[in-house]
Write a protein that holds these residues in place. Structure first.
Motif, PDB file in Angstrom:
ATOM      1  N   ALA A  13       0.977  -1.080  -0.203  1.00 62.73           N
ATOM      2  CA  ALA A  13       0.283  -0.390   0.229  1.00 62.73           C
ATOM      3  C   ALA A  13       0.767   1.460  -0.020  1.00 62.73           C
ATOM      4  N   LEU A  14       0.083   2.077  -0.873  1.00 68.60           N
ATOM      5  CA  LEU A  14       0.797   4.169   0.040  1.00 68.60           C
ATOM      6  C   LEU A  14       0.052   4.329   0.276  1.00 68.60           C
ATOM      7  N   LEU A  15       0.327   4.933   1.696  1.00 66.45           N
ATOM      8  CA  LEU A  15       0.050   5.618   2.307  1.00 66.45           C
ATOM      9  C   LEU A  15       0.210   6.995   2.447  1.00 66.45           C
ATOM     10  N   LEU A  16      -1.246   7.939   1.709  1.00 65.18           N
ATOM     11  CA  LEU A  16      -0.919   9.237   1.192  1.00 65.18           C
ATOM     12  C   LEU A  16      -1.691   9.936   1.823  1.00 65.18           C
ATOM     13  N   CYS A  17      -0.495  11.142   1.934  1.00 64.20           N
ATOM     14  CA  CYS A  17      -1.562  12.039   3.343  1.00 64.20           C
ATOM     15  C   CYS A  17      -1.280  13.382   3.270  1.00 64.20           C
ATOM     16  N   GLU A  18      -2.521  14.456   2.978  1.00 63.80           N
ATOM     17  CA  GLU A  18      -2.449  15.533   2.455  1.00 63.80           C
ATOM     18  C   GLU A  18      -2.137  15.939   3.587  1.00 63.80           C
ATOM     19  N   PHE A  19      -0.207  16.691   2.951  1.00 67.26           N
ATOM     20  CA  PHE A  19       0.103  17.642   4.673  1.00 67.26           C
ATOM     21  C   PHE A  19      -0.081  19.585   4.379  1.00 67.26           C
ATOM     22  N   ALA A  20      -0.998  19.884   4.103  1.00 62.68           N
ATOM     23  CA  ALA A  20      -0.900  21.248   3.527  1.00 62.68           C
ATOM     24  C   ALA A  20      -1.389  21.964   5.199  1.00 62.68           C
ATOM     25  N   ASN A  32      -2.906  11.649  13.510  1.00 63.68           N
ATOM     26  CA  ASN A  32      -3.810  10.572  14.187  1.00 63.68           C
ATOM     27  C   ASN A  32      -4.092   9.087  13.415  1.00 63.68           C
ATOM     28  N   ALA A  33      -5.262   9.416  11.833  1.00 69.52           N
ATOM     29  CA  ALA A  33      -5.497   8.245  11.512  1.00 69.52           C
ATOM     30  C   ALA A  33      -3.869   7.788  10.801  1.00 69.52           C
ATOM     31  N   ALA A  34      -3.321   8.034   9.939  1.00 67.43           N
ATOM     32  CA  ALA A  34      -2.038   7.252   9.951  1.00 67.43           C
ATOM     33  C   ALA A  34      -1.117   6.156  10.351  1.00 67.43           C
ATOM     34  N   TRP A  35      -1.278   7.147  12.010  1.00 70.67           N
ATOM     35  CA  TRP A  35      -0.553   6.369  13.285  1.00 70.67           C
ATOM     36  C   TRP A  35      -1.097   4.722  13.178  1.00 70.67           C
ATOM     37  N   SER A  36      -2.502   5.379  13.126  1.00 64.87           N
ATOM     38  CA  SER A  36      -3.455   4.075  13.044  1.00 64.87           C
ATOM     39  C   SER A  36      -3.088   3.189  12.308  1.00 64.87           C
ATOM     40  N   PHE A  37      -3.321   3.400  11.720  1.00 67.52           N
ATOM     41  CA  PHE A  37      -3.098   2.333   9.938  1.00 67.52           C
ATOM     42  C   PHE A  37      -1.853   1.943  10.253  1.00 67.52           C
ATOM     43  N   ALA A  38      -0.466   2.589  10.767  1.00 69.86           N
ATOM     44  CA  ALA A  38       0.507   1.987  10.286  1.00 69.86           C
ATOM     45  C   ALA A  38       0.912   1.025  12.109  1.00 69.86           C
ATOM     46  N   GLN A  39      -0.209   0.940  12.729  1.00 74.77           N
ATOM     47  CA  GLN A  39       0.068   0.431  14.155  1.00 74.77           C
ATOM     48  C   GLN A  39      -0.213  -1.076  13.917  1.00 74.77           C
ATOM     49  N   GLN A  40      -1.242  -1.186  12.530  1.00 74.87           N
ATOM     50  CA  GLN A  40      -2.301  -2.304  12.004  1.00 74.87           C
ATOM     51  C   GLN A  40      -1.279  -3.167  10.993  1.00 74.87           C
ATOM     52  N   LEU A  41      -0.048  -2.563  10.949  1.00 73.77           N
ATOM     53  CA  LEU A  41      -0.155  -3.052  10.120  1.00 73.77           C
ATOM     54  C   LEU A  41       1.698  -4.746  10.668  1.00 73.77           C
ATOM     55  N   ARG A  42       1.586  -5.336   9.928  1.00 73.75           N
ATOM     56  CA  ARG A  42       1.840  -6.950  10.486  1.00 73.75           C
ATOM     57  C   ARG A  42       3.630  -6.777   9.590  1.00 73.75           C
ATOM     58  N   PRO A  43       4.360  -8.107  10.118  1.00 77.57           N
ATOM     59  CA  PRO A  43       6.035  -7.536   9.336  1.00 77.57           C
ATOM     60  C   PRO A  43       5.798  -8.116   8.137  1.00 77.57           C
ATOM     61  N   GLN A  44       5.000  -8.667   7.519  1.00 73.68           N
ATOM     62  CA  GLN A  44       5.256  -9.372   5.883  1.00 73.68           C
ATOM     63  C   GLN A  44       4.551  -8.002   4.961  1.00 73.68           C
ATOM     64  N   ASP A  45       3.386  -6.755   5.320  1.00 69.29           N
ATOM     65  CA  ASP A  45       2.912  -6.079   4.502  1.00 69.29           C
ATOM     66  C   ASP A  45       4.091  -5.484   4.525  1.00 69.29           C
ATOM     67  N   TYR A  46       3.652  -4.840   2.874  1.00 68.06           N
ATOM     68  CA  TYR A  46       5.107  -3.459   2.028  1.00 68.06           C
ATOM     69  C   TYR A  46       4.134  -2.289   2.678  1.00 68.06           C
ATOM     70  N   VAL A  47       5.106  -0.806   2.617  1.00 70.05           N
ATOM     71  CA  VAL A  47       3.805   0.344   2.842  1.00 70.05           C
ATOM     72  C   VAL A  47       5.239   1.278   2.785  1.00 70.05           C
ATOM     73  N   ALA A  48       4.356   1.718   1.688  1.00 74.04           N
ATOM     74  CA  ALA A  48       5.365   3.492   1.540  1.00 74.04           C
ATOM     75  C   ALA A  48       4.318   4.637   2.165  1.00 74.04           C
ATOM     76  N   MET A  49       5.182   5.616   2.111  1.00 79.40           N
ATOM     77  CA  MET A  49       4.520   6.878   2.503  1.00 79.40           C
ATOM     78  C   MET A  49       4.871   8.506   1.718  1.00 79.40           C
ATOM     79  N   MET A  50       3.838   9.116   1.609  1.00 83.26           N
ATOM     80  CA  MET A  50       3.817   9.824   0.168  1.00 83.26           C
ATOM     81  C   MET A  50       2.899  11.050   0.684  1.00 83.26           C
ATOM     82  N   THR A  51       3.262  12.478   0.722  1.00 88.69           N
ATOM     83  CA  THR A  51       2.485  13.421   1.644  1.00 88.69           C
ATOM     84  C   THR A  51       2.448  14.519   0.215  1.00 88.69           C
ATOM     85  N   PHE A  52       1.273  15.137   0.401  1.00 91.89           N
ATOM     86  CA  PHE A  52       1.540  16.259  -0.765  1.00 91.89           C
ATOM     87  C   PHE A  52       1.081  17.902  -0.099  1.00 91.89           C
ATOM     88  N   ASP A  53       1.054  18.811  -1.059  1.00 90.81           N
ATOM     89  CA  ASP A  53       0.008  19.358  -0.834  1.00 90.81           C
ATOM     90  C   ASP A  53       0.028  20.400  -2.335  1.00 90.81           C
TER      91      ASP A  53
END
Length: 107
Positions: A13-20, A32-53
């Motif tokens: 998954a790609l965690l795409l966060c609005e940071f304006a 808080n929502a991004a933190w909650s998502f990240a806490q649910q990740l399992r060791p075999q999951d692949y995630v990247a994070m991107m922000t945008f304004d």
């Protein structure tokens, strides 16, 4: 169909966060929502994070280390712009990641 079976498969998954700089409360909720998502990740999951304004920024590349994602969320302190452009962020996300991984964007 005979039955259903629960499958535990890893996600990519790609965690795409609005940071304006439009609202402190919105940024607080997003983090808080991004933190909650990240806490649910399992060791075999692949995630990247991107922000945008008005621009996009890759915070972390794809990783299985959820601590990198959590550090990326914590690094979001001072946004650059008040405006945001979600359509360009989605387009850049799709074309950038698929091109970098050698995948075709056409069906």
């Amino acid at each position: 169909m005979i039955g259903f079976k629960r499958v535990e498969a890893p996600i990519t998954a790609l965690l795409l966060c609005e940071f304006a700089a439009n609202s402190y409360h919105f940024i607080y909720d997003m983090k808080n929502a991004a933190w909650s998502f990240a806490q649910q990740l399992r060791p075999q999951d692949y995630v990247a994070m991107m922000t945008f304004d008005m621009h996009t920024q890759i915070v972390t590349d794809f990783t299985q280390d959820k601590n990198q994602i959590l550090q990326g969320i914590n690094s979001l302190m001072i946004p650059g712009f008040r405006e945001s452009n979600v359509f360009d962020a989605l387009y850049e996300d799709w074309t950038g990641w698929t091109a970098s991984k050698g995948k075709s964007t056409s069906s």
